[in-house]
Design a protein around this motif. Structure first.
Motif, PDB file in Angstrom:
ATOM      1  N   ALA A  50      46.546  41.464  37.287  1.00 22.54           N
ATOM      2  CA  ALA A  50      45.095  41.491  37.529  1.00 22.54           C
ATOM      3  C   ALA A  50      44.431  42.404  36.491  1.00 22.54           C
ATOM      4  O   ALA A  50      43.675  43.310  36.843  1.00 22.54           O
ATOM      5  CB  ALA A  50      44.814  41.967  38.950  1.00 22.54           C
ATOM      6  N   ARG A  54      35.530  44.303  31.025  1.00 21.73           N
ATOM      7  CA  ARG A  54      34.202  44.796  31.353  1.00 21.73           C
ATOM      8  C   ARG A  54      33.450  43.754  32.177  1.00 21.73           C
ATOM      9  O   ARG A  54      33.686  42.562  32.031  1.00 21.73           O
ATOM     10  CB  ARG A  54      33.495  45.040  30.019  1.00 21.73           C
ATOM     11  CG  ARG A  54      32.301  45.905  30.080  1.00 21.73           C
ATOM     12  CD  ARG A  54      31.942  46.314  28.664  1.00 21.73           C
ATOM     13  NE  ARG A  54      30.607  46.842  28.622  1.00 21.73           N
ATOM     14  CZ  ARG A  54      29.566  46.204  28.113  1.00 21.73           C
ATOM     15  NH1 ARG A  54      29.719  45.014  27.559  1.00 21.73           N
ATOM     16  NH2 ARG A  54      28.380  46.763  28.114  1.00 21.73           N
ATOM     17  N   PHE A  69      47.551  49.113  27.902  1.00 19.63           N
ATOM     18  CA  PHE A  69      47.865  50.470  28.345  1.00 19.63           C
ATOM     19  C   PHE A  69      46.595  51.244  28.696  1.00 19.63           C
ATOM     20  O   PHE A  69      45.501  50.903  28.250  1.00 19.63           O
ATOM     21  CB  PHE A  69      48.696  51.221  27.296  1.00 19.63           C
ATOM     22  CG  PHE A  69      48.014  51.415  25.968  1.00 19.63           C
ATOM     23  CD1 PHE A  69      47.982  50.401  25.023  1.00 19.63           C
ATOM     24  CD2 PHE A  69      47.410  52.624  25.652  1.00 19.63           C
ATOM     25  CE1 PHE A  69      47.361  50.585  23.786  1.00 19.63           C
ATOM     26  CE2 PHE A  69      46.788  52.823  24.422  1.00 19.63           C
ATOM     27  CZ  PHE A  69      46.774  51.794  23.489  1.00 19.63           C
ATOM     28  N   ASP A 111      34.465  46.985  21.995  1.00 22.97           N
ATOM     29  CA  ASP A 111      35.436  46.079  21.360  1.00 22.97           C
ATOM     30  C   ASP A 111      35.730  46.531  19.941  1.00 22.97           C
ATOM     31  O   ASP A 111      34.922  47.219  19.312  1.00 22.97           O
ATOM     32  CB  ASP A 111      34.867  44.652  21.252  1.00 22.97           C
ATOM     33  CG  ASP A 111      34.717  43.974  22.602  1.00 22.97           C
ATOM     34  OD1 ASP A 111      35.339  44.430  23.577  1.00 22.97           O
ATOM     35  OD2 ASP A 111      33.968  42.983  22.659  1.00 22.97           O
ATOM     36  N   ILE A 122      38.219  47.395  25.443  1.00 21.39           N
ATOM     37  CA  ILE A 122      38.394  48.728  26.051  1.00 21.39           C
ATOM     38  C   ILE A 122      37.633  48.786  27.369  1.00 21.39           C
ATOM     39  O   ILE A 122      36.483  48.340  27.446  1.00 21.39           O
ATOM     40  CB  ILE A 122      37.880  49.802  25.059  1.00 21.39           C
ATOM     41  CG1 ILE A 122      38.809  49.844  23.846  1.00 21.39           C
ATOM     42  CG2 ILE A 122      37.791  51.183  25.725  1.00 21.39           C
ATOM     43  CD1 ILE A 122      38.186  50.403  22.615  1.00 21.39           C
ATOM     44  N   LEU A 123      38.273  49.313  28.383  1.00 21.97           N
ATOM     45  CA  LEU A 123      37.623  49.475  29.685  1.00 21.97           C
ATOM     46  C   LEU A 123      37.782  50.929  30.119  1.00 21.97           C
ATOM     47  O   LEU A 123      38.889  51.387  30.407  1.00 21.97           O
ATOM     48  CB  LEU A 123      38.276  48.557  30.724  1.00 21.97           C
ATOM     49  CG  LEU A 123      37.689  48.644  32.130  1.00 21.97           C
ATOM     50  CD1 LEU A 123      36.261  48.115  32.156  1.00 21.97           C
ATOM     51  CD2 LEU A 123      38.556  47.858  33.122  1.00 21.97           C
ATOM     52  N   GLY A 134      41.313  52.279  29.261  1.00 21.85           N
ATOM     53  CA  GLY A 134      42.236  51.143  29.244  1.00 21.85           C
ATOM     54  C   GLY A 134      42.051  50.365  27.951  1.00 21.85           C
ATOM     55  O   GLY A 134      40.919  50.028  27.578  1.00 21.85           O
ATOM     56  N   GLY A 136      43.356  47.088  25.603  1.00 22.01           N
ATOM     57  CA  GLY A 136      44.104  45.848  25.418  1.00 22.01           C
ATOM     58  C   GLY A 136      44.038  45.492  23.946  1.00 22.01           C
ATOM     59  O   GLY A 136      42.947  45.297  23.404  1.00 22.01           O
TER      60      GLY A 136
HETATM   61  C1  BTN Z   1      37.072  44.055  27.800  1.00 20.91           C
HETATM   62  O1  BTN Z   1      37.228  43.520  26.698  1.00 20.91           O
HETATM   63  O2  BTN Z   1      36.174  43.703  28.577  1.00 20.91           O
HETATM   64  C2  BTN Z   1      37.967  45.215  28.169  1.00 20.91           C
HETATM   65  C3  BTN Z   1      39.400  44.801  28.299  1.00 20.91           C
HETATM   66  C4  BTN Z   1      40.305  45.943  28.692  1.00 20.91           C
HETATM   67  C5  BTN Z   1      41.722  45.486  28.955  1.00 20.91           C
HETATM   68  C6  BTN Z   1      42.667  46.636  29.165  1.00 20.91           C
HETATM   69  S1  BTN Z   1      44.351  46.120  29.178  1.00 20.91           S
HETATM   70  C7  BTN Z   1      44.855  47.671  29.759  1.00 20.91           C
HETATM   71  C8  BTN Z   1      43.823  48.105  30.789  1.00 20.91           C
HETATM   72  N1  BTN Z   1      44.129  47.581  32.094  1.00 20.91           N
HETATM   73  C9  BTN Z   1      43.193  46.746  32.533  1.00 20.91           C
HETATM   74  O3  BTN Z   1      43.196  46.162  33.646  1.00 20.91           O
HETATM   75  N2  BTN Z   1      42.220  46.614  31.617  1.00 20.91           N
HETATM   76  C10 BTN Z   1      42.481  47.436  30.455  1.00 20.91           C
END
Ligand code: BTN
Length: 242
Positions: A50, A54, A69, A111, A122-123, A134, A136
């Motif tokens: 899951a 954003r 991570f 981003d 990035i979240l 967070g 990705g």
């Molecule tokens: C976005 O582009 O909207 C943000 C994406 C963020 C993804 C990363 S992956 C590691 C961390 N765990 C999550 O559930 N989300 C962030």
């Protein structure tokens, strides 16, 4: 003072929690942060069931290809400027990619782009005295869900990369970035900011205009025909393709 790669590898090994499968590394890192985990603690997952992006979007990362991570951070800047954290994380990813020979751009607010396509999302979520960032990052492979145009480091660089090395470099750079002052951060983000060269469309107040700067809390300043629009980190911006 920043860490050497050797110190980085040693410290990362001490502070890393690795999971084969989890729901979201952000949730795991939040739990650890609430239990008092120290700054730099990082949760890395091979698969997230899951993964979150954003504005409620899902985040997908193919096992064995990307990096997913989340890092527990205690930023050095004042609480009212914590909104800089997403841009700071984008800067850390960008500086790490530059060290690897790439030419990234930061897409406000969360981003990182390579050749105009999304390589990293990035979240950031805050809780109490800590923040979880967070990240990705599309490292290898090249199969992405429909929607946002995405790209991997392998697709741009032409060869697969060892993910552990990329993780260590991004993590170490992130800890360095959160120790810098906001003025330095702002200048470094501005230098790398995407879409300063053309027209953009903003969701807030529906205007079109040009990016003219960053505000004191990391807001995006857009000059439109109707005046200046100040976008907070809840806002979005799109490039107007000429
Ligand atoms: C976005 O582009 O909207 C943000 C994406 C963020 C993804 C990363 S992956 C590691 C961390 N765990 C999550 O559930 N989300 C962030």
């Amino acid at each position: 003072m920043s860490m050497t790669p050797e110190e980085g590898r040693r410290l990362l090994a001490q502070r890393m929690v690795w999971k084969e499968v989890t729901a979201s590394t952000n949730d795991d890192a939040r739990e650890l942060a609430m239990a008092g985990a120290e700054a730099g603690t990082v949760v890395v997952a091979e698969t997230q069931s899951a993964g979150r992006g954003r504005k409620g979007a899902a985040w997908f990362c193919a096992p064995g290809e990307g990096l997913a991570f989340s890092v527990v951070l205690v930023p050095g800047w004042p609480r009212e400027q914590w909104a800089w954290t997403a841009l700071g994380a984008g800067l850390a990813v960008s500086e790490a990619l530059e060290q690897m020979g790439f030419a990234p751009e930061i897409k406000w607010p969360n981003d990182v782009l390579l050749e105009g396509r999304k390589v990293c999302g990035i979240l950031v979520e805050s809780l109490g005295e800590r923040i979880v960032a967070g990240i990705g990052l599309n490292v290898n492979g090249g199969q992405f869900p429909e929607g946002v145009p995405a790209v991997s480091l392998e697709q741009v660089g032409g060869r697969p990369l060892q993910r552990e090395g990329v993780l260590e470099l991004v993590w170490r750079t992130l800890l360095d970035v959160v120790g810098r002052g906001v003025e330095d951060l702002s200048a470094a983000v501005w230098e790398r900011l995407a879409w300063r060269d053309g027209e953009v469309e903003v969701d807030q107040e529906g205007g079109r205009g040009r990016i003219v700067g960053l505000g004191p809390h990391g807001e995006l300043l857009v000059e439109s025909a109707g005046g200046r629009v100040v976008l907070t980190d809840a806002g979005s911006v799109r490039r107007v393709v000429p």
